[in-house]
Write a protein that holds these residues in place. Structure first.
Motif, PDB file in Angstrom:
ATOM      1  N   PHE A 165       0.814  -1.215   0.000  1.00  0.00           N
ATOM      2  CA  PHE A 165       0.000   0.000   0.000  1.00  0.00           C
ATOM      3  C   PHE A 165       0.850   1.269   0.000  1.00  0.00           C
ATOM      4  CE2 PHE A 165      -3.419  -2.816   1.809  1.00  0.00           C
ATOM      5  CZ  PHE A 165      -4.301  -2.654   0.747  1.00  0.00           C
ATOM      6  N   ALA A 166       2.107   1.185   0.462  1.00  0.00           N
ATOM      7  CA  ALA A 166       2.998   2.345   0.365  1.00  0.00           C
ATOM      8  C   ALA A 166       3.196   2.728  -1.096  1.00  0.00           C
ATOM      9  CB  ALA A 166       4.337   2.047   1.033  1.00  0.00           C
ATOM     10  N   ALA A 167       3.206   1.721  -1.965  1.00  0.00           N
ATOM     11  CA  ALA A 167       3.358   1.941  -3.403  1.00  0.00           C
ATOM     12  C   ALA A 167       2.003   1.973  -4.095  1.00  0.00           C
ATOM     13  CB  ALA A 167       4.247   0.858  -4.004  1.00  0.00           C
ATOM     14  N   SER A 168       1.067   2.695  -3.499  1.00  0.00           N
ATOM     15  CA  SER A 168      -0.258   2.849  -4.099  1.00  0.00           C
ATOM     16  C   SER A 168      -0.462   4.293  -4.547  1.00  0.00           C
ATOM     17  CB  SER A 168      -1.354   2.465  -3.098  1.00  0.00           C
ATOM     18  OG  SER A 168      -1.414   3.410  -2.035  1.00  0.00           O
ATOM     19  N   ILE A 169      -1.434   4.500  -5.399  1.00  0.00           N
ATOM     20  CA  ILE A 169      -1.742   5.844  -5.885  1.00  0.00           C
ATOM     21  C   ILE A 169      -2.121   6.756  -4.723  1.00  0.00           C
ATOM     22  CG2 ILE A 169      -3.384   7.180  -7.269  1.00  0.00           C
ATOM     23  CD1 ILE A 169      -3.476   4.727  -9.186  1.00  0.00           C
ATOM     24  N   GLU A 170      -2.892   6.233  -3.788  1.00  0.00           N
ATOM     25  CA  GLU A 170      -3.412   7.065  -2.693  1.00  0.00           C
ATOM     26  C   GLU A 170      -2.432   7.259  -1.545  1.00  0.00           C
ATOM     27  OE1 GLU A 170      -6.816   4.905  -4.723  1.00  0.00           O
ATOM     28  OE2 GLU A 170      -4.888   4.320  -3.866  1.00  0.00           O
ATOM     29  N   SER A 171      -1.325   6.529  -1.531  1.00  0.00           N
ATOM     30  CA  SER A 171      -0.323   6.713  -0.480  1.00  0.00           C
ATOM     31  C   SER A 171       0.156   8.160  -0.471  1.00  0.00           C
ATOM     32  CB  SER A 171       0.860   5.777  -0.727  1.00  0.00           C
ATOM     33  OG  SER A 171       1.993   6.165   0.027  1.00  0.00           O
ATOM     34  N   SER A 172       0.379   8.707   0.728  1.00  0.00           N
ATOM     35  CA  SER A 172       0.858  10.081   0.852  1.00  0.00           C
ATOM     36  C   SER A 172       2.375  10.194   0.701  1.00  0.00           C
ATOM     37  CB  SER A 172       0.418  10.680   2.191  1.00  0.00           C
ATOM     38  OG  SER A 172       0.742   9.817   3.260  1.00  0.00           O
ATOM     39  N   ALA A 173       3.039   9.081   0.403  1.00  0.00           N
ATOM     40  CA  ALA A 173       4.486   9.108   0.186  1.00  0.00           C
ATOM     41  C   ALA A 173       4.828   9.891  -1.077  1.00  0.00           C
ATOM     42  CB  ALA A 173       5.022   7.681   0.072  1.00  0.00           C
ATOM     43  N   HIS A 174       6.045  10.380  -1.140  1.00  0.00           N
ATOM     44  CA  HIS A 174       6.530  11.105  -2.324  1.00  0.00           C
ATOM     45  C   HIS A 174       6.604  10.152  -3.515  1.00  0.00           C
ATOM     46  CE1 HIS A 174       9.209  13.521  -4.877  1.00  0.00           C
ATOM     47  NE2 HIS A 174       8.915  14.552  -4.095  1.00  0.00           N
ATOM     48  N   ASP A 175       6.312  10.659  -4.697  1.00  0.00           N
ATOM     49  CA  ASP A 175       6.336   9.821  -5.899  1.00  0.00           C
ATOM     50  C   ASP A 175       7.711   9.195  -6.131  1.00  0.00           C
ATOM     51  OD1 ASP A 175       3.679  10.257  -6.438  1.00  0.00           O
ATOM     52  OD2 ASP A 175       4.024  11.832  -7.938  1.00  0.00           O
ATOM     53  N   SER A 176       8.769   9.904  -5.767  1.00  0.00           N
ATOM     54  CA  SER A 176      10.123   9.356  -5.944  1.00  0.00           C
ATOM     55  C   SER A 176      10.348   8.142  -5.044  1.00  0.00           C
ATOM     56  CB  SER A 176      11.169  10.431  -5.642  1.00  0.00           C
ATOM     57  OG  SER A 176      11.091  11.473  -6.575  1.00  0.00           O
ATOM     58  N   PHE A 177       9.798   8.208  -3.831  1.00  0.00           N
ATOM     59  CA  PHE A 177       9.903   7.059  -2.932  1.00  0.00           C
ATOM     60  C   PHE A 177       9.085   5.884  -3.463  1.00  0.00           C
ATOM     61  CE2 PHE A 177       8.297   4.900   1.059  1.00  0.00           C
ATOM     62  CZ  PHE A 177       9.439   4.124   1.232  1.00  0.00           C
ATOM     63  N   LYS A 178       7.890   6.164  -3.963  1.00  0.00           N
ATOM     64  CA  LYS A 178       7.071   5.084  -4.534  1.00  0.00           C
ATOM     65  C   LYS A 178       7.818   4.392  -5.673  1.00  0.00           C
ATOM     66  CE  LYS A 178       2.660   7.423  -3.564  1.00  0.00           C
ATOM     67  NZ  LYS A 178       1.384   7.884  -4.139  1.00  0.00           N
ATOM     68  N   GLN A 179       8.458   5.182  -6.536  1.00  0.00           N
ATOM     69  CA  GLN A 179       9.196   4.588  -7.645  1.00  0.00           C
ATOM     70  C   GLN A 179      10.392   3.787  -7.147  1.00  0.00           C
ATOM     71  OE1 GLN A 179       8.115   4.614 -10.902  1.00  0.00           O
ATOM     72  NE2 GLN A 179       9.711   3.048 -11.044  1.00  0.00           N
TER      73      GLN A 179
END
Length: 314
Positions: free
Chosen positions: A195-209
Motif C-alpha cells: 500500500f505504500a506503493a499505491s496511488i493514494e499513499s501520501s508518500a513522495h512519488d520518488s519514494f514510490k518509484q
C-alpha cells in the motif's frame, strides 16, 4: 465466519498498515471503501493534523477505519483524546506497553489491537485486554522487533499461545502470502509495503518509484541499538554502516540519525539522505496501483491459490 471481518465489520480480512508518511486519510479511506480496513498513521502527524485527517476520512468513507498510534511519540495524551473526541472506533497501538492505553480506549467503546513481534508480547497484550494482535515478522519494513523472528515461524508460535484473533504482518503483498499466513493460524493480514506503493499513499512519488525498483536483498535491518528499522540501502544507510566500523556509541548513532530522516526520505523524496523504510517484500512489487486494485488483485490471487491446493491431496 472470519474473526477479523466480524470484529471490524469489513468485507475482507485485509488491514492496511498505519505507516508514517504513507498513511493519510486518502489511503485509509480508499482501503476501507475497497472492503479492507484503512488506518491513518498518527505517528507522523501533529495532534491537530491527525484531527483533520480523521475528519476528512469520515467524509471520504462510510466504512470502518482506524488510527495507528505508536506510543513512543510525544503528545500521546492529546492524540488519544482527539481519537476519542472524534469518535474513532478502532485503534492499533504499537511501540509501547498495551497496558498503558487499552483500558482507556475500551472504556470509550474503541476496539483495540496491539502490534507485537513475539509470542511473549502477544500474551502480555492478551492479558492487557486487547481485542486482537498484529504479529509482525522480521521481514516488515520500518521499525521492527528485536527478536528477528520471521513471519513464517512467528504466526504458529503466537497461535499456540493466545486465544484472541491474530493478524499476520511482515512480508505479505499478495493473496498467496495472505493464504499462507492464514494456513499457519492467522485470521487476517496487515499489509504495509504494497500500500505504500499505491496511488493514494501520501508518500513522495520518488519514494514510490524507489519501492518499485527495489530488488531482493536491497533492504537491511539496522540501528538496532536505537530502534531496529528496515531500510532501503541508500547513501544514508551506507553512512550508518561506515559509522559502525568505528564501534559507535548510541549517542553517535543518534547524532547521525538526527531528526526527521523518515519524513525527508519518504515524504519529501530525498532518496540520498532520507530514511527509506520498506519491507523485504518490495522485491515483489512491480507497479503503482490504486488501493482498490491492490485489494481486488489480492482476493483473486487468494482464491486462485486456495483452489490450487487440491492438487496436494494425498
Amino acid at each position: 465466519m472470519n474473526k477479523i471481518t466480524t470484529l471490524f465489520k469489513i468485507k475482507y480480512p485485509i488491514i492496511q498498515g498505519g505507516m508514517i508518511w504513507n498513511s493519510g486519510y486518502k489511503l485509509a479511506s480508499a482501503v476501507s471503501n475497497a472492503g479492507g480496513l484503512g488506518l491513518i498513521g498518527a505517528g507522523s502527524m501533529y495532534p491537530e493534523v491527525l484531527r483533520e485527517h480523521i475528519q476528512k476520512c469520515q467524509k471520504a468513507t462510510s466504512k470502518p477505519f482506524g488510527v495507528n498510534v505508536p506510543m513512543l511519540y510525544p503528545n500521546i495524551e492529546e492524540i488519544m483524546k482527539i481519537i476519542v473526541d472524534e469518535g474513532v472506533k478502532i485503534v492499533f497501538t504499537s511501540a509501547g506497553s498495551p497496558k498503558t492505553w487499552t483500558s482507556y480506549l475500551k472504556e470509550n467503546g474503541i476496539t483495540v489491537v496491539h502490534v507485537v513481534s513475539s509470542s511473549v508480547f502477544a500474551l502480555k497484550a492478551q492479558e492487557a485486554g486487547v481485542d486482537a494482535i498484529v504479529a509482525e515478522g522480521f521481514e516488515a519494513g520500518g521499525h521492527n522487533g528485536r527478536e528477528e523472528t520471521t513471519t513464517l515461524t512467528l504466526i504458529p508460535m503466537v497461535k499456540e499461545k493466545i486465544k484472541i484473533p491474530i493478524i499476520a504482518a511482515g512480508g505479505i503483498a499478495s493473496g498467496r502470502g495472505m493464504l499462507a499466513t492464514m494456513v499457519l493460524g492467522a485470521d487476517g493480514v496487515q499489509v504495509g509495503s504494497r500500500f505504500a506503493a499505491s496511488i493514494e499513499s501520501s508518500a513522495h512519488d520518488s519514494f514510490k518509484q524507489t519501492i518499485i525498483n527495489t530488488k531482493e536483498g536491497d533492504t537491511q535491518l539496522t540501528l538496532k541499538e536505537l530502534a531496529p528499522v528496515r531500510l532501503i540501502k541508500n547513501k544514508f544507510y551506507e553512512d550508518v554502516q561506515h559509522l559502525y566500523e568505528s564501534c559507535p556509541t548510541k549517542e553517535e548513532l543518534s547524532a547521525l540519525l538526527g531528526r526527521a530522516r523518515a519524513k525527508r526520505g519518504m515524504f519529501e523524496g530525498d532518496l540520498m539522505e532520507g530514511e527509506l523504510e520498506i519491507g523485504q517484500i518490495a522485491g515483489l512489487i512491480h507497479e503503482i496501483k490504486s488501493a482498490k486494485a491492490i485489494i481486488d488483485e489480492m482476493i483473486i490471487d487468494f482464491n486462485t491459490a486456495r483452489s490450487e491446493l487440491t492438487k496436494f491431496d494425498f
